[in-house]
Design a protein around this motif. Sequence first.
Motif, PDB file in Angstrom:
ATOM      1  N   GLY A 623     -16.886 -14.202   5.161  1.00  0.00           N
ATOM      2  CA  GLY A 623     -16.490 -15.597   5.297  1.00  0.00           C
ATOM      3  C   GLY A 623     -15.518 -15.848   6.425  1.00  0.00           C
ATOM      4  N   VAL A 624     -15.493 -14.940   7.413  1.00  0.00           N
ATOM      5  CA  VAL A 624     -14.601 -15.083   8.566  1.00  0.00           C
ATOM      6  C   VAL A 624     -15.440 -15.351   9.801  1.00  0.00           C
ATOM      7  CG1 VAL A 624     -12.932 -13.890  10.050  1.00  0.00           C
ATOM      8  CG2 VAL A 624     -12.832 -13.588   7.572  1.00  0.00           C
ATOM      9  N   ASP A 625     -15.043 -16.298  10.604  1.00  0.00           N
ATOM     10  CA  ASP A 625     -15.744 -16.618  11.847  1.00  0.00           C
ATOM     11  C   ASP A 625     -15.814 -15.353  12.717  1.00  0.00           C
ATOM     12  OD1 ASP A 625     -16.602 -17.479  14.334  1.00  0.00           O
ATOM     13  OD2 ASP A 625     -15.342 -19.273  14.348  1.00  0.00           O
ATOM     14  N   PRO A 626     -17.020 -14.887  13.047  1.00  0.00           N
ATOM     15  CA  PRO A 626     -17.133 -13.636  13.824  1.00  0.00           C
ATOM     16  C   PRO A 626     -16.458 -13.698  15.188  1.00  0.00           C
ATOM     17  CG  PRO A 626     -19.262 -14.759  13.669  1.00  0.00           C
ATOM     18  CD  PRO A 626     -18.347 -15.429  12.697  1.00  0.00           C
ATOM     19  N   SER A 627     -16.230 -14.898  15.711  1.00  0.00           N
ATOM     20  CA  SER A 627     -15.549 -14.990  17.005  1.00  0.00           C
ATOM     21  C   SER A 627     -14.092 -14.534  16.903  1.00  0.00           C
ATOM     22  CB  SER A 627     -15.606 -16.426  17.534  1.00  0.00           C
ATOM     23  OG  SER A 627     -14.836 -17.303  16.727  1.00  0.00           O
ATOM     24  N   ARG A 628     -13.587 -14.388  15.691  1.00  0.00           N
ATOM     25  CA  ARG A 628     -12.201 -13.928  15.517  1.00  0.00           C
ATOM     26  C   ARG A 628     -12.100 -12.402  15.610  1.00  0.00           C
ATOM     27  NH1 ARG A 628      -9.681 -16.899  10.360  1.00  0.00           N
ATOM     28  NH2 ARG A 628      -7.743 -16.020  11.252  1.00  0.00           N
ATOM     29  N   ILE A 629     -13.240 -11.732  15.762  1.00  0.00           N
ATOM     30  CA  ILE A 629     -13.256 -10.295  16.046  1.00  0.00           C
ATOM     31  C   ILE A 629     -13.464 -10.153  17.546  1.00  0.00           C
ATOM     32  CG2 ILE A 629     -14.353  -8.071  15.607  1.00  0.00           C
ATOM     33  CD1 ILE A 629     -13.018  -9.253  13.163  1.00  0.00           C
ATOM     34  N   VAL A 630     -12.491  -9.587  18.242  1.00  0.00           N
ATOM     35  CA  VAL A 630     -12.555  -9.433  19.701  1.00  0.00           C
ATOM     36  C   VAL A 630     -12.693  -7.944  20.012  1.00  0.00           C
ATOM     37  CG1 VAL A 630     -11.408  -9.847  21.893  1.00  0.00           C
ATOM     38  CG2 VAL A 630     -11.123 -11.468  19.998  1.00  0.00           C
ATOM     39  N   ALA A 631     -13.732  -7.603  20.772  1.00  0.00           N
ATOM     40  CA  ALA A 631     -13.989  -6.201  21.116  1.00  0.00           C
ATOM     41  C   ALA A 631     -13.200  -5.803  22.354  1.00  0.00           C
ATOM     42  CB  ALA A 631     -15.482  -5.976  21.344  1.00  0.00           C
ATOM     43  N   ALA A 632     -12.551  -4.655  22.275  1.00  0.00           N
ATOM     44  CA  ALA A 632     -11.819  -4.088  23.414  1.00  0.00           C
ATOM     45  C   ALA A 632     -12.589  -2.875  23.914  1.00  0.00           C
ATOM     46  CB  ALA A 632     -10.409  -3.681  22.986  1.00  0.00           C
ATOM     47  N   PRO A 633     -13.066  -2.867  25.141  1.00  0.00           N
ATOM     48  CA  PRO A 633     -13.839  -1.734  25.661  1.00  0.00           C
ATOM     49  C   PRO A 633     -12.941  -0.533  25.964  1.00  0.00           C
ATOM     50  CG  PRO A 633     -13.472  -3.323  27.400  1.00  0.00           C
ATOM     51  CD  PRO A 633     -12.911  -3.938  26.151  1.00  0.00           C
ATOM     52  N   THR A 634     -13.561   0.613  26.176  1.00  0.00           N
ATOM     53  CA  THR A 634     -12.823   1.810  26.580  1.00  0.00           C
ATOM     54  C   THR A 634     -12.361   1.652  28.031  1.00  0.00           C
ATOM     55  OG1 THR A 634     -14.148   3.173  25.097  1.00  0.00           O
ATOM     56  CG2 THR A 634     -12.944   4.312  26.838  1.00  0.00           C
ATOM     57  N   LEU A 635     -11.070   1.905  28.275  1.00  0.00           N
ATOM     58  CA  LEU A 635     -10.493   1.782  29.611  1.00  0.00           C
ATOM     59  C   LEU A 635      -9.705   3.039  29.942  1.00  0.00           C
ATOM     60  CD1 LEU A 635      -9.067  -1.870  29.388  1.00  0.00           C
ATOM     61  CD2 LEU A 635     -11.208  -1.165  30.484  1.00  0.00           C
ATOM     62  N   SER A 636      -9.273   3.159  31.180  1.00  0.00           N
ATOM     63  CA  SER A 636      -8.364   4.233  31.551  1.00  0.00           C
ATOM     64  C   SER A 636      -7.083   4.093  30.733  1.00  0.00           C
ATOM     65  CB  SER A 636      -8.033   4.165  33.042  1.00  0.00           C
ATOM     66  OG  SER A 636      -7.269   2.998  33.326  1.00  0.00           O
ATOM     67  N   ASN A 637      -6.341   5.195  30.594  1.00  0.00           N
ATOM     68  CA  ASN A 637      -5.162   5.167  29.737  1.00  0.00           C
ATOM     69  C   ASN A 637      -4.124   4.155  30.222  1.00  0.00           C
ATOM     70  OD1 ASN A 637      -3.980   6.488  27.334  1.00  0.00           O
ATOM     71  ND2 ASN A 637      -2.344   7.040  28.753  1.00  0.00           N
ATOM     72  N   GLU A 638      -3.949   4.032  31.541  1.00  0.00           N
ATOM     73  CA  GLU A 638      -2.951   3.091  32.064  1.00  0.00           C
ATOM     74  C   GLU A 638      -3.329   1.651  31.721  1.00  0.00           C
ATOM     75  OE1 GLU A 638      -4.486   5.124  35.442  1.00  0.00           O
ATOM     76  OE2 GLU A 638      -4.269   6.160  33.524  1.00  0.00           O
ATOM     77  N   MET A 639      -4.627   1.339  31.798  1.00  0.00           N
ATOM     78  CA  MET A 639      -5.077  -0.015  31.471  1.00  0.00           C
ATOM     79  C   MET A 639      -5.084  -0.241  29.962  1.00  0.00           C
ATOM     80  SD  MET A 639      -8.182  -0.383  34.244  1.00  0.00           S
ATOM     81  CE  MET A 639      -8.503  -2.108  33.873  1.00  0.00           C
ATOM     82  N   HIS A 640      -5.453   0.795  29.232  1.00  0.00           N
ATOM     83  CA  HIS A 640      -5.465   0.686  27.776  1.00  0.00           C
ATOM     84  C   HIS A 640      -4.062   0.371  27.240  1.00  0.00           C
ATOM     85  CE1 HIS A 640      -5.838   1.650  23.554  1.00  0.00           C
ATOM     86  NE2 HIS A 640      -5.003   2.675  23.693  1.00  0.00           N
ATOM     87  N   LEU A 641      -3.064   1.126  27.715  1.00  0.00           N
ATOM     88  CA  LEU A 641      -1.698   0.889  27.255  1.00  0.00           C
ATOM     89  C   LEU A 641      -1.228  -0.526  27.590  1.00  0.00           C
ATOM     90  CD1 LEU A 641       0.011   4.287  28.178  1.00  0.00           C
ATOM     91  CD2 LEU A 641      -0.608   3.476  25.899  1.00  0.00           C
ATOM     92  N   ALA A 642      -1.640  -1.022  28.758  1.00  0.00           N
ATOM     93  CA  ALA A 642      -1.204  -2.357  29.181  1.00  0.00           C
ATOM     94  C   ALA A 642      -1.655  -3.429  28.198  1.00  0.00           C
ATOM     95  CB  ALA A 642      -1.740  -2.654  30.580  1.00  0.00           C
ATOM     96  N   ARG A 643      -2.774  -3.189  27.491  1.00  0.00           N
ATOM     97  CA  ARG A 643      -3.262  -4.177  26.527  1.00  0.00           C
ATOM     98  C   ARG A 643      -2.270  -4.431  25.394  1.00  0.00           C
ATOM     99  NH1 ARG A 643      -9.549  -2.175  26.074  1.00  0.00           N
ATOM    100  NH2 ARG A 643      -8.551  -0.234  25.436  1.00  0.00           N
ATOM    101  N   TYR A 644      -1.463  -3.417  25.067  1.00  0.00           N
ATOM    102  CA  TYR A 644      -0.521  -3.581  23.969  1.00  0.00           C
ATOM    103  C   TYR A 644       0.487  -4.687  24.241  1.00  0.00           C
ATOM    104  CZ  TYR A 644      -1.909   0.503  21.194  1.00  0.00           C
ATOM    105  OH  TYR A 644      -2.583   1.377  20.395  1.00  0.00           O
ATOM    106  N   GLY A 645       0.652  -5.062  25.506  1.00  0.00           N
ATOM    107  CA  GLY A 645       1.552  -6.159  25.832  1.00  0.00           C
ATOM    108  C   GLY A 645       1.113  -7.481  25.238  1.00  0.00           C
ATOM    109  N   LEU A 646      -0.146  -7.570  24.805  1.00  0.00           N
ATOM    110  CA  LEU A 646      -0.672  -8.799  24.212  1.00  0.00           C
ATOM    111  C   LEU A 646      -0.799  -8.715  22.694  1.00  0.00           C
ATOM    112  CD1 LEU A 646      -3.556  -9.450  26.793  1.00  0.00           C
ATOM    113  CD2 LEU A 646      -1.278 -10.494  26.744  1.00  0.00           C
ATOM    114  N   VAL A 647      -0.429  -7.560  22.116  1.00  0.00           N
ATOM    115  CA  VAL A 647      -0.587  -7.340  20.675  1.00  0.00           C
ATOM    116  C   VAL A 647       0.673  -7.782  19.952  1.00  0.00           C
ATOM    117  CG1 VAL A 647      -0.884  -5.592  18.881  1.00  0.00           C
ATOM    118  CG2 VAL A 647      -2.190  -5.426  21.011  1.00  0.00           C
TER     119      VAL A 647
END
Length: 781
Positions: A623-647
């Motif tokens: 019962g949850v809108d599937p658009s509320r699940i956002v997929a994060a692709p595999t990235l280099s470690n430096e780019m992956h860590l940078a994503r945490y700035g939005l978490v």
Amino acid sequence: MATSVQWARPLDERTTRHAADYATRSARFAIQRGEASIAVRLARQLVLAQPGEPLHRDLLADALAALDAASDFIARNSGASDPATLNGLAASYLALGEIIAASQIWLGLAKADPTRMDAFVSFAWCMARAGNDEIATQIAARLGETTHAKVGALRMMLALSAGKDEEALAEALRSQHLADAFVWLPHGAVFASTGVVNAASLHLGGRLEDLSAVMHLYPVGQALQDGRNDDAIAGADQVLAFVPDDRWAAMFKVMALIAKDDKAGAAQAQAALAASSGVRLDMLDRLIALLSDLSAHRLVIDFGKLVLERLADNAALLSTIGHSAAHLAEMDLFDDMKAALEPLEERVTRSSMSPFVVMSLTDDPAIHKLAARQRADRMAGPEAALATPLCKPPAAGESLRIGYFSNDFHDHATMKLLVEALEGTDRSRFKTFAYSYDLNADNPERARLRAAIDGFCEVAHLSDEEIAEQVRQDGIHVLVDLKGFTRGSRFAALKHRLAPIQVNWLGYPGTYGLAETDYIIADPFIIPAGAEGDYTEAVVRLPDCYQPNRSTRDVVETPTREMVGLPETGFVFASFNQVYKINAPVFGAWMGILKGVPGSVLWLLVKDDETADRLKARAEAHGVDPSRIVAAPTLSNEMHLARYGLVDLALDTFPVGSHTTASDAIWMGAPLLALAGRSFISRVSGSIVTAAGLPHLVATDLDEYVAKAIALGNDPGTAAAMREDLLRRRDTMPLFDPARFAEHLGRAYEGMVEIWRRGEKPHAFDVPSVDVKPKLSVEVA
């Protein structure tokens, strides 16, 4: 039982000799028991593996002669109806490998004369050979206490097929005194060569069976490992031209085509494999294990479902399929496999399930310990005493010699965690060595490691015994294994007692179940007082957290929400754990969290669109809108860590929790809501969060977990304040102080050595906290 072959190192002469002898004896026994087609295949494989050996040519000639005799008998007696000739016809068809034809004749004889026990047994033998264990088991049960080598062999074959090694060994022991027992018994060749029927010889037979079957395919396996898939396919085709029913060659061809992403070719090769194997399920079972090693999870599931039609009670197979289902977010299939494994403790007791896979099935550390012991007991130990003795305890003031044993000394999560602690080691008190069996080329991480230690030794080409000799010759006092029951591990070498003190640390979040492992390194949160009984090792607790960490990380600039597909507004929950850690209860809890925090989204690390679609569909079913699940692709470690700035808040998984993922989140300032259970693997995240000064972010059940997440999601100001606090304290936090960690770790080693020096057995102790930072032994630019 071995399920795969290490292609990274060349076969040494002794191993080759054992494998060739095993295959030769097996072929001779196959001729004696009337299965000449098997002998032909084995002989041809031996000719390919050792073309210059005349004995193999003679063996092939004898096997072909037996085939010719069987064909001639059938030609001369076709249409006969008397029982004696019919029995001979059935035996001739079996010799040719035409199992179904043979089985139908013996079934007819048994129906015509129910007193003909030999016909019943032969029919059951054919059913077992064909993979129809259900019928074969029914007949074996009717035979009662019948004493005959072929009956014992039948029962042993069925027990091995079901993964019941202890029952198989018991059947072999009951049959070993009978005439021609070794001719019939599975692994009879190794029983005959060792002169004993015991657990060690049974396991040796399993390993030699795999190895002797692929000696001739060694170049193909090397090509496959090196990514030279066209060479692997060409090599497999050459083998199949000479040995058309070579199932291993067919399997390797399938794997090479998979690696090339040639779906059509792979499908054709799979069909050919099924045809060449008939309905033989043992080879498909081995293929499943090999595909699992290669992370070909879709094929594991497809082949697994086929095999499960006749091996529905095989616990190892059920758990392997379930593990692959988890990697593809097929949670319902995972739950089906898990349910089929109940009662889990009983199934673990009777099987050889992967201890690592068992960790995803339960949070019960007692069952984790049981699974580890079951697997450890099946590992081969030394066949003879080593030439080099273990070193004596070091004198007071003498430097301790510490060895680290792993195949992860490269750009790997373990290395990223460990390297600064090694750099912080006091080299006036410790000499450190790395024993590497990964064969990776030199890279910046490895170069940094080499600079931090006193010796780096490549041991991939050595046998376990040779590794033990090398470590002993180096005078290592404490040998630390960093792998355990994880992919590519050779920690079974510890059974050879590499060093006087052997330690389980960092690579595997649980007990080894191995008598030769003396200590496990943990901390007061991961293994609290009173929980020591769940571990076969003595528990050593470090004061802050058992996990080492870097003080710095390479990170690119934080992306915008738009750049990563997040909505412009709304609270961001995230779990960047591998998908296999997400199960139905955890996902259901996450959906409850999203419902409780309007406008929030859940950001998940997903490697492919199909898995993302499954997760979205499951969200919609909740019962949850599937658009509320956002997929994060595999990235280099430096780019992956940078994503945490939005978490805004990272979410833990259970029972396999966040480990490196947890410390990454904390270092980047993203608060983590941990979910701590009873087992080591489920308590690492709680240890990290507690060491970061956020013990209130540790939940102990799903209800508390959901409630805390909803409360924080509806109070974004508090979550933002926690981020600011983490970033402000990061440089002074014990969790990210590798020099402090190195001092604690060094004192742990000194404590172990002092216990040894006093002549005491290994026992638990806690390392007291220190406040003085030792000087770095290596200056890092």
